[in-house]
Design a protein around this motif. Sequence first.
Motif, PDB file in Angstrom:
ATOM      1  N   ALA A 128      -1.132   5.235   0.223  1.00 19.29           N
ATOM      2  CA  ALA A 128      -0.693   5.015  -1.150  1.00 19.29           C
ATOM      3  C   ALA A 128      -1.585   5.714  -2.173  1.00 19.29           C
ATOM      4  N   THR A 129      -2.868   5.629  -2.003  1.00 21.85           N
ATOM      5  CA  THR A 129      -3.799   6.169  -3.006  1.00 21.85           C
ATOM      6  C   THR A 129      -5.124   6.405  -2.315  1.00 21.85           C
ATOM      7  N   ASP A 130      -6.011   7.023  -3.018  1.00 19.57           N
ATOM      8  CA  ASP A 130      -7.349   7.275  -2.466  1.00 19.57           C
ATOM      9  C   ASP A 130      -8.247   6.059  -2.573  1.00 19.57           C
ATOM     10  N   GLU A 131      -7.770   4.987  -3.205  1.00 22.67           N
ATOM     11  CA  GLU A 131      -8.591   3.796  -3.360  1.00 22.67           C
ATOM     12  C   GLU A 131      -8.830   3.126  -2.009  1.00 22.67           C
ATOM     13  N   VAL A 132      -9.943   2.406  -1.931  1.00 22.23           N
ATOM     14  CA  VAL A 132     -10.282   1.727  -0.692  1.00 22.23           C
ATOM     15  C   VAL A 132      -9.296   0.615  -0.393  1.00 22.23           C
ATOM     16  N   SER A 133      -8.885  -0.131  -1.414  1.00 25.17           N
ATOM     17  CA  SER A 133      -7.973  -1.262  -1.225  1.00 25.17           C
ATOM     18  C   SER A 133      -6.772  -1.132  -2.172  1.00 25.17           C
ATOM     19  N   PRO A 134      -5.773  -0.326  -1.803  1.00 24.91           N
ATOM     20  CA  PRO A 134      -4.589  -0.207  -2.663  1.00 24.91           C
ATOM     21  C   PRO A 134      -3.820  -1.512  -2.704  1.00 24.91           C
ATOM     22  N   THR A 135      -3.133  -1.766  -3.793  1.00 22.40           N
ATOM     23  CA  THR A 135      -2.350  -2.986  -3.939  1.00 22.40           C
ATOM     24  C   THR A 135      -1.100  -2.903  -3.076  1.00 22.40           C
ATOM     25  N   PHE A 136      -0.489  -4.063  -2.878  1.00 17.15           N
ATOM     26  CA  PHE A 136       0.751  -4.094  -2.116  1.00 17.15           C
ATOM     27  C   PHE A 136       1.816  -3.240  -2.793  1.00 17.15           C
ATOM     28  N   ASP A 137       1.897  -3.313  -4.102  1.00 21.61           N
ATOM     29  CA  ASP A 137       2.907  -2.551  -4.833  1.00 21.61           C
ATOM     30  C   ASP A 137       2.697  -1.053  -4.646  1.00 21.61           C
ATOM     31  N   GLN A 138       1.464  -0.600  -4.630  1.00 26.15           N
ATOM     32  CA  GLN A 138       1.183   0.821  -4.426  1.00 26.15           C
ATOM     33  C   GLN A 138       1.566   1.255  -3.017  1.00 26.15           C
TER      34      GLN A 138
END
Length: 621
Positions: free
Chosen positions: A321-331
């Motif tokens: 979903a994204t480069d973030e470590v913990s993407p949200t469920f929506d992402q």
Amino acid sequence: MTPPPARRRRTGANGAVPAHNLPRRGEVRRAQAITTYGVGSLIAVDHESFVVSGLDEADRSWSPDESPRIHERRLARVLGVDYFRLPPASDDTSKDGLRVRRFPVMHSCPECTELQRHRDFNPPAGRSVCGTCEVDLVPSRFVVACEDGHLGEFPYWQWVHRSTDRGATTAGQCGGKLRLRSSGRTASLRSILVSCTCERAPEVSMEGSFRRNALKDLGLTCRGPRPWLGTSAPTKDCGLPLRTLQRGSSAVWQPVLKSALSIPPWSDGRADPLAEHWDALREFDRPEHVEIYLKGAFKGKCPVPLDEVMTLLDAEREEDATDEVSPTFDQRYRALRNKEYERLRAGNDERERSRDEQFVCESPLGDQSVLDPLGVTGPMLVKKLREVRALKAFTRLAQPDAATEPKEMPLSDTPLRWLPAMEVRGEGVFLRLDEDRLGTWEKAPALAARIERMRTAHQRMLDQRADDPSRSVPSPATPRMVLLHTLAHVLINEWSLKAGYPAAALRERLYTADDMAGVLVYTATSDSAGSLGGLVAQGEPETLDSAIRSAVQRAEWCSSDPLCVESEASGTGGTNLAACHACVMLPETSCEHNNTLLDRALLIGTPDDPHVGFFAHVLGH
């Protein structure tokens, strides 16, 4: 009344406790165990009522033969599980079925009018009858619930004694017994009368019990009961206000369903043996490390070649979903949809297909330029698709919205590595709107004002559902989203009339964002309705052109006009404009957004401003 003698506990061989031989009560279809009678829902069987039990014992009670595993890696990754399971059959030939618990516990006898717990009637084993009168007991018509999903018994004792012992909260303190009867004068709550034999309180009706603050005025708040999880589930004071509900109300249980299409390279089933190993495989970047892990996990006999495993790992990383470590469920869920959109646009070449391929998407043979005047482009014939729908959780009181994560209740007391799900195999038609024409249309000032009214009303509803309004999900209402949503509805209605499909047998799947403007209409039922090629035939350019023109012309007139087309707000919380059940609304099983965010004026325009309609030129405006 003399209580019955205590029953001796049967023992098996060598004094062991025998296997459970639970009585059967009715049957449900497997699909209903996901959409209608899932975990935590109430189900009426003859004159009895039950709540569907949680999944804590399902690993033991669900037979692997009758409840096989379902694999869909993309959806499993989003939901944080390894795999899914088909709910067991519950007909007479099945070995087991869904486990249920009696709820509500409070029952009344229509003969002696006593109102008490089911076991206090001393019914014979396996029967639900009054031990004295020998007539069928009636489960309580009323239950209470809170917005956090807890479910409890209606507090009859407190309701009867509200004028005498308002501070008391424990039933039976007066020493009397409750009674319930109907005066028979009307069918309203006023005719349902509850009394207590202690004679300290007058006989009262159930009128007023559904007021939002009716139980709050008695000093009652939710104590956190979760009857679907049984007596082992901890009960903690919740503290939220309680609402009185009819036992059969749809507000008692709403499923939170999430779904995904099987697309290449996951759609041929070859990756299924790796279902429980992906988290570990994601830790490796080099093929040699992956090969060492596979040799250890499968004892040197991995059923999937190494090059295919690396292809699957690359495909999964592309969908991150994204480069973030913990993407949200929506992402994560949005990334899943983005990849489906890319695949539906591209299709899959015959050379990509294996014998077990479950996704076949091709361009139509006809001349697609006939659709250019409509602003429609890129039709694709989805000749074969597989959708997996999983029951993630459930909610009470508020319907879950496709764009938000409401207050969800879990399906088990302890975390599980799987969820119940079902497969839908069928076909569909995918189409897109021309980006250039769509971009020009979106700039109309009158259009922005209409969408802003809908967005504001929808955002207000989302904020009310959220624990913290500052963290609520933003409304997805945009001009292209509402346009595509309404177009999907009128197409489904058109095909139900012209092509012989029940509207409930078709379903929409919207792909809307700044860089997406597509809609997939596909067969939505697990039976044979519309799964013999008829829907795919509607995607040929000339047929599709005729269907869109006919659908738009049909949407020009509604039997509720001029009230419908001139409406300033309609639908739940004012989240629709020109939309009603006489024109564009569908069965809720066919709609992703529970019949909200609809406006047929975006198709045809309004009497004051015809150019608001994307297809207004079709009508000669």
